[in-house]
Design a protein around this motif. Structure first.
Motif, PDB file in Angstrom:
ATOM      1  N   ARG A 171       1.916  12.128  -7.039  1.00 40.24           N
ATOM      2  CA  ARG A 171       1.007  11.593  -6.017  1.00 40.24           C
ATOM      3  C   ARG A 171       1.003  10.068  -6.077  1.00 40.24           C
ATOM      4  O   ARG A 171       1.044   9.483  -7.163  1.00 40.24           O
ATOM      5  N   ILE A 172       0.973   9.454  -4.904  1.00 38.91           N
ATOM      6  CA  ILE A 172       0.844   8.003  -4.810  1.00 38.91           C
ATOM      7  C   ILE A 172      -0.354   7.703  -3.916  1.00 38.91           C
ATOM      8  O   ILE A 172      -0.450   8.232  -2.796  1.00 38.91           O
ATOM      9  N   ARG A 173      -1.276   6.872  -4.416  1.00 38.44           N
ATOM     10  CA  ARG A 173      -2.486   6.560  -3.654  1.00 38.44           C
ATOM     11  C   ARG A 173      -2.635   5.057  -3.458  1.00 38.44           C
ATOM     12  O   ARG A 173      -2.416   4.269  -4.378  1.00 38.44           O
ATOM     13  N   GLY A 174      -2.999   4.702  -2.231  1.00 33.96           N
ATOM     14  CA  GLY A 174      -3.303   3.306  -1.915  1.00 33.96           C
ATOM     15  C   GLY A 174      -4.765   3.186  -1.540  1.00 33.96           C
ATOM     16  O   GLY A 174      -5.629   3.735  -2.220  1.00 33.96           O
ATOM     17  N   ARG A 175      -5.054   2.488  -0.410  1.00 33.98           N
ATOM     18  CA  ARG A 175      -6.437   2.340   0.037  1.00 33.98           C
ATOM     19  C   ARG A 175      -6.501   2.605   1.543  1.00 33.98           C
ATOM     20  O   ARG A 175      -5.733   2.039   2.319  1.00 33.98           O
ATOM     21  N   GLU A 176      -7.412   3.485   1.941  1.00 34.23           N
ATOM     22  CA  GLU A 176      -7.509   3.898   3.334  1.00 34.23           C
ATOM     23  C   GLU A 176      -7.941   2.765   4.263  1.00 34.23           C
ATOM     24  O   GLU A 176      -8.758   1.914   3.894  1.00 34.23           O
ATOM     25  N   ALA A 177      -7.397   2.786   5.481  1.00 31.25           N
ATOM     26  CA  ALA A 177      -7.806   1.861   6.543  1.00 31.25           C
ATOM     27  C   ALA A 177      -7.095   2.269   7.825  1.00 31.25           C
ATOM     28  O   ALA A 177      -6.032   2.896   7.783  1.00 31.25           O
ATOM     29  N   ASP A 178      -7.687   1.926   8.971  1.00 34.00           N
ATOM     30  CA  ASP A 178      -6.988   2.171  10.232  1.00 34.00           C
ATOM     31  C   ASP A 178      -6.561   0.833  10.826  1.00 34.00           C
ATOM     32  O   ASP A 178      -6.676  -0.223  10.182  1.00 34.00           O
ATOM     33  N   ALA A 179      -6.074   0.865  12.042  1.00 36.07           N
ATOM     34  CA  ALA A 179      -5.532  -0.352  12.648  1.00 36.07           C
ATOM     35  C   ALA A 179      -6.563  -1.475  12.749  1.00 36.07           C
ATOM     36  O   ALA A 179      -6.239  -2.660  12.591  1.00 36.07           O
ATOM     37  N   SER A 180      -7.827  -1.115  12.993  1.00 34.29           N
ATOM     38  CA  SER A 180      -8.857  -2.135  13.166  1.00 34.29           C
ATOM     39  C   SER A 180      -9.279  -2.794  11.858  1.00 34.29           C
ATOM     40  O   SER A 180      -9.845  -3.884  11.850  1.00 34.29           O
ATOM     41  N   THR A 181      -8.996  -2.127  10.717  1.00 32.79           N
ATOM     42  CA  THR A 181      -9.384  -2.682   9.403  1.00 32.79           C
ATOM     43  C   THR A 181      -8.189  -2.724   8.462  1.00 32.79           C
ATOM     44  O   THR A 181      -8.342  -2.594   7.247  1.00 32.79           O
ATOM     45  N   ALA A 182      -7.004  -2.889   9.028  1.00 26.28           N
ATOM     46  CA  ALA A 182      -5.770  -2.802   8.241  1.00 26.28           C
ATOM     47  C   ALA A 182      -5.732  -3.765   7.062  1.00 26.28           C
ATOM     48  O   ALA A 182      -5.184  -3.439   6.001  1.00 26.28           O
ATOM     49  N   THR A 183      -6.298  -4.941   7.218  1.00 28.83           N
ATOM     50  CA  THR A 183      -6.242  -5.932   6.143  1.00 28.83           C
ATOM     51  C   THR A 183      -7.082  -5.520   4.937  1.00 28.83           C
ATOM     52  O   THR A 183      -6.926  -6.076   3.850  1.00 28.83           O
ATOM     53  N   GLN A 184      -7.973  -4.562   5.128  1.00 36.87           N
ATOM     54  CA  GLN A 184      -8.827  -4.112   4.024  1.00 36.87           C
ATOM     55  C   GLN A 184      -8.216  -2.921   3.274  1.00 36.87           C
ATOM     56  O   GLN A 184      -8.727  -2.512   2.237  1.00 36.87           O
ATOM     57  N   GLY A 185      -7.150  -2.386   3.829  1.00 37.48           N
ATOM     58  CA  GLY A 185      -6.506  -1.236   3.201  1.00 37.48           C
ATOM     59  C   GLY A 185      -5.211  -1.613   2.511  1.00 37.48           C
ATOM     60  O   GLY A 185      -4.835  -2.785   2.435  1.00 37.48           O
ATOM     61  N   HIS A 186      -4.548  -0.572   1.989  1.00 40.03           N
ATOM     62  CA  HIS A 186      -3.264  -0.821   1.323  1.00 40.03           C
ATOM     63  C   HIS A 186      -2.349   0.373   1.539  1.00 40.03           C
ATOM     64  O   HIS A 186      -2.620   1.487   1.093  1.00 40.03           O
ATOM     65  N   SER A 187      -1.260   0.154   2.254  1.00 41.32           N
ATOM     66  CA  SER A 187      -0.299   1.213   2.556  1.00 41.32           C
ATOM     67  C   SER A 187       0.602   1.497   1.367  1.00 41.32           C
ATOM     68  O   SER A 187       0.914   0.600   0.566  1.00 41.32           O
ATOM     69  N   ILE A 188       1.019   2.742   1.265  1.00 42.09           N
ATOM     70  CA  ILE A 188       1.920   3.120   0.172  1.00 42.09           C
ATOM     71  C   ILE A 188       3.355   3.308   0.660  1.00 42.09           C
ATOM     72  O   ILE A 188       4.208   3.799  -0.085  1.00 42.09           O
ATOM     73  N   VAL A 189       3.647   2.925   1.904  1.00 48.76           N
ATOM     74  CA  VAL A 189       4.979   3.139   2.477  1.00 48.76           C
ATOM     75  C   VAL A 189       6.076   2.515   1.623  1.00 48.76           C
ATOM     76  O   VAL A 189       7.102   3.149   1.339  1.00 48.76           O
ATOM     77  N   LEU A 190       5.881   1.272   1.196  1.00 44.71           N
ATOM     78  CA  LEU A 190       6.916   0.596   0.402  1.00 44.71           C
ATOM     79  C   LEU A 190       7.106   1.276  -0.947  1.00 44.71           C
ATOM     80  O   LEU A 190       8.235   1.459  -1.418  1.00 44.71           O
ATOM     81  N   ALA A 191       5.987   1.674  -1.573  1.00 44.88           N
ATOM     82  CA  ALA A 191       6.074   2.346  -2.874  1.00 44.88           C
ATOM     83  C   ALA A 191       6.802   3.681  -2.729  1.00 44.88           C
ATOM     84  O   ALA A 191       7.646   4.038  -3.558  1.00 44.88           O
ATOM     85  N   LEU A 192       6.497   4.414  -1.670  1.00 48.86           N
ATOM     86  CA  LEU A 192       7.133   5.705  -1.442  1.00 48.86           C
ATOM     87  C   LEU A 192       8.633   5.549  -1.212  1.00 48.86           C
ATOM     88  O   LEU A 192       9.436   6.270  -1.808  1.00 48.86           O
ATOM     89  N   SER A 193       9.000   4.606  -0.356  1.00 47.31           N
ATOM     90  CA  SER A 193      10.427   4.421  -0.055  1.00 47.31           C
ATOM     91  C   SER A 193      11.197   3.981  -1.293  1.00 47.31           C
ATOM     92  O   SER A 193      12.326   4.426  -1.530  1.00 47.31           O
ATOM     93  N   GLU A 194      10.594   3.138  -2.106  1.00 46.87           N
ATOM     94  CA  GLU A 194      11.257   2.676  -3.336  1.00 46.87           C
ATOM     95  C   GLU A 194      11.416   3.823  -4.326  1.00 46.87           C
ATOM     96  O   GLU A 194      12.461   3.967  -4.965  1.00 46.87           O
ATOM     97  N   PHE A 195      10.374   4.661  -4.427  1.00 48.63           N
ATOM     98  CA  PHE A 195      10.444   5.799  -5.348  1.00 48.63           C
ATOM     99  C   PHE A 195      11.534   6.783  -4.921  1.00 48.63           C
ATOM    100  O   PHE A 195      12.337   7.237  -5.740  1.00 48.63           O
ATOM    101  N   LEU A 196      11.574   7.115  -3.631  1.00 48.04           N
ATOM    102  CA  LEU A 196      12.570   8.062  -3.138  1.00 48.04           C
ATOM    103  C   LEU A 196      13.989   7.527  -3.300  1.00 48.04           C
ATOM    104  O   LEU A 196      14.937   8.289  -3.499  1.00 48.04           O
TER     105      LEU A 196
END
Length: 360
Positions: A171-196
């Protein structure tokens, strides 16, 4: 016998028993065996065990009761001597072809005065989860040798080795947010792509690594902040199994930390590996018996990547061979099995259990 064996098979596959939902089917079989005056032991999970007195050292025969999906509402048909489903479900020959053969073998034994002592174990949850073999109480099992029918190859195929199998939950967890609060969240896309990209994948010598399931995400406008991955490691060498498992564990944690995420790792050893030499006395006996009594050619699989109940029976000290039983395209709606192949297995088992062919 031809008609009764096929009738039994067609009846059994129409009883739903997907993994986790096979207890009703287990109760049904117990009821039918009891009606034949065959004492049967059923444990809490639904495993069935029957012991038949006889001559010589007992032989354990094993098959599993559960099937994969889509395995509900199966309608079997016979076409040109081959059993198939109507095409919207699996057939369930994996492993109810073997269950049907063993059921008829038990019925046959009631008509015999002399035969080899033998035992039958019909397990639950072989296809996934914790196999019934792992939780079954073996204190009443006397057999030291066993045959398992659970390899999608022609009858005559004998598996000499099968790998250790480790299931992985990641499992990989970041921080939830939607488009309106994107700067307050943290996406895991880069971590996932690097792991795969960096995780071991495919056949690597005597080891196989795989990520088979990825689950995560909720909406297109929400950051990908939580994802679960399910994978496995299989290896014919236990040390290499542990080596690759440790590598994946350290990799997901390192990459998650680098990308300011949290990485989780958990694994469970589901199957133990085993190995037989083709010169082993039990292997030679079964191989020669197949050739002599069914005129089938025998073929050894020195390394077969699949696992079965045979793996953990060998772990428990019961020398177990996994044999081909003729099913084609298992786990698909194109699954089929030739009737003649089932009849050959039934004839083979009757022969090796008769008094004149007992192996001491």
């Amino acid at each position: 016998m031809h008609n009764r064996l096929i009738q039994t098979f067609c009846t059994l596959v129409q009883k739903d028993s997907p993994t986790g939902s096979e207890k009703t089917f287990s109760h049904y079989l117990k009821k039918r065996l009891t009606a034949l005056h065959i004492p049967v032991l059923q444990d809490k999970r639904g495993n069935l065990f029957v012991s038949f007195c006889g001559n010589g050292k007992p032989l354990l025969l094993v098959a599993h009761l559960d099937t994969v999906e889509p395995g509900r509402g199966i309608i079997p048909i016979v076409k040109n001597g081959v059993l198939k489903s109507k095409g919207k479900t699996i057939l369930g020959a994996d492993d109810k072809a073997a269950v049907s053969i063993l059921f008829e073998l038990m019925r046959w034994s009631k008509t015999q005065r002399n035969h080899r002592a033998f035992e039958i174990l019909l397990s639950v949850s072989e296809e996934s989860g914790i196999s019934g073999i792992d939780t079954f109480n073996f204190t009443k099992v006397r057999s030291k040798e066993a045959l398992c029918f659970d390899i999608a190859k022609p009858f005559g195929t004998i598996v000499l080795s099968s790998p250790y199998y480790l299931h992985q939950d990641l499992r990989i967890r970041g921080r939830e947010a939607d488009a309106s609060t994107a700067t307050q969240g943290h996406s895991i896309v880069l971590a996932l792509s690097e792991f795969l990209k960096e995780t071991p994948h495919g056949v690597l010598g005597d080891t196989f690594c795989n990520i088979g399931i990825i689950r995560g995400g909720s909406n297109a406008n929400a950051l990908l902040s939580d994802i679960q991955l399910y994978g496995e490691v299989r290896s014919f060498a236990k040390k290499n199994l542990q080596k690759h498992a440790s590598l994946v564990k350290s990799l997901i944690r390192k990459i998650a930390k680098k990308n300011k995420c949290i990485g989780y790792y958990k694994d469970r050893l589901k199957n133990h590996g085993y190995y037989f030499n083709s010169h082993d006395q039990f292997v030679k006996y079964i191989s020669e018996s197949i050739r002599q009594h069914t005129r089938c050619n025998t073929r050894y699989y020195k390394k077969y990547w699949g696992v079965s109940d045979a793996n953990n029976l060998n772990k428990k000290g019961i020398k177990t061979l996994n044999l081909g039983y003729g099913v084609k395209n298992p786990h698909t709606t194109k699954e089929s099995i030739p009737i003649k192949g089932m009849e050959k297995i039934f004839k083979f088992l009757k022969t090796i259990l008769t008094i004149t062919h007992i192996r001491n």
